[in-house]
Design a protein around this motif. Structure first.
Motif, mmCIF file in Angstrom:
data_model
loop_
_atom_site.group_PDB
_atom_site.id
_atom_site.type_symbol
_atom_site.label_atom_id
_atom_site.label_comp_id
_atom_site.label_asym_id
_atom_site.label_seq_id
_atom_site.Cartn_x
_atom_site.Cartn_y
_atom_site.Cartn_z
ATOM 1 N N ALA A 99 0.829 -1.265 0.014
ATOM 2 C CA ALA A 99 -0.052 0.136 0.013
ATOM 3 C C ALA A 99 0.811 1.208 -0.067
ATOM 4 N N TYR A 100 2.088 1.264 0.835
ATOM 5 C CA TYR A 100 2.809 2.455 0.902
ATOM 6 C C TYR A 100 3.517 2.640 -0.633
ATOM 7 N N GLU A 101 3.997 1.420 -1.131
ATOM 8 C CA GLU A 101 4.815 1.888 -2.171
ATOM 9 C C GLU A 101 3.708 1.963 -3.310
ATOM 10 N N GLY A 102 2.644 1.508 -3.582
ATOM 11 C CA GLY A 102 1.739 1.702 -4.504
ATOM 12 C C GLY A 102 1.382 3.273 -4.434
ATOM 13 N N HIS A 103 1.028 3.784 -3.149
ATOM 14 C CA HIS A 103 0.814 4.950 -3.144
ATOM 15 C C HIS A 103 2.039 6.119 -3.488
ATOM 16 N N TRP A 104 3.268 5.683 -3.248
ATOM 17 C CA TRP A 104 4.363 6.319 -3.601
ATOM 18 C C TRP A 104 4.521 6.366 -5.329
ATOM 19 N N LEU A 105 3.944 5.487 -5.615
ATOM 20 C CA LEU A 105 4.283 5.126 -7.174
ATOM 21 C C LEU A 105 3.046 6.283 -7.779
ATOM 22 N N GLY A 106 2.142 6.504 -7.062
ATOM 23 C CA GLY A 106 0.920 7.197 -7.872
ATOM 24 C C GLY A 106 -0.437 6.764 -7.453
ATOM 25 N N GLY A 107 -0.342 5.593 -7.000
ATOM 26 C CA GLY A 107 -1.842 4.863 -6.816
ATOM 27 C C GLY A 107 -2.512 5.598 -5.889
#
Length: 131
Positions: A99-107
């Protein structure tokens, strides 16, 4: 030497179930100028400690916190903290990292068929949707 550790090195150092490998792992971790710990390595580490060795959540969190406290360790700390937050809330470390990395990638929204993961992330104020 600057090293990237594999999951089995961390497991041997913590579990010490193979005395020879545990000694080698400890030596490498102690002697390294830099220890790079990739996020998939930590996700595997948590899974192995919980599922194979039966570690409690608190013991896994302690092991990760000790690793983070080492001066020579480099890791994506915000992602690891998100994973720990999910783990300590009763969820999976990997879900917090994803969830964190997805948000960081723009999700913008974490989507999953995993009811528990979605509920835990939602309680933590993250945008999460059950499919």
């Amino acid at each position: 030497m600057k090293v990237t550790v594999d999951t089995n090195v961390l497991v041997r150092a913590v579990v010490q179930d193979d005395p020879v490998q545990a000694r080698v792992a400890a030596q490498v971790l102690t002697d390294a100028e830099l220890i790079a710990v990739a996020l998939p390595c930590l996700c595997e580490f948590v899974w192995v400690l919980r599922k194979v060795y039966g570690f409690q959540v608190s013991d896994v969190a302690t092991a990760i916190s000790a690793l983070l406290a080492a001066a020579n360790v480099e890791v994506n700390r915000p992602a690891v903290e998100a994973g720990l937050s999910a783990l300590e809330a009763g969820g999976d470390f990997a879900d917090g990292v994803i969830a964190y990395e997805g948000h960081w990638l723009g999700g913008e929204t974490f989507v999953s068929f995993d009811k528990k993961a979605v509920a835990i992330l939602a309680v933590q104020g993250k945008s999460a949707r059950l499919l």
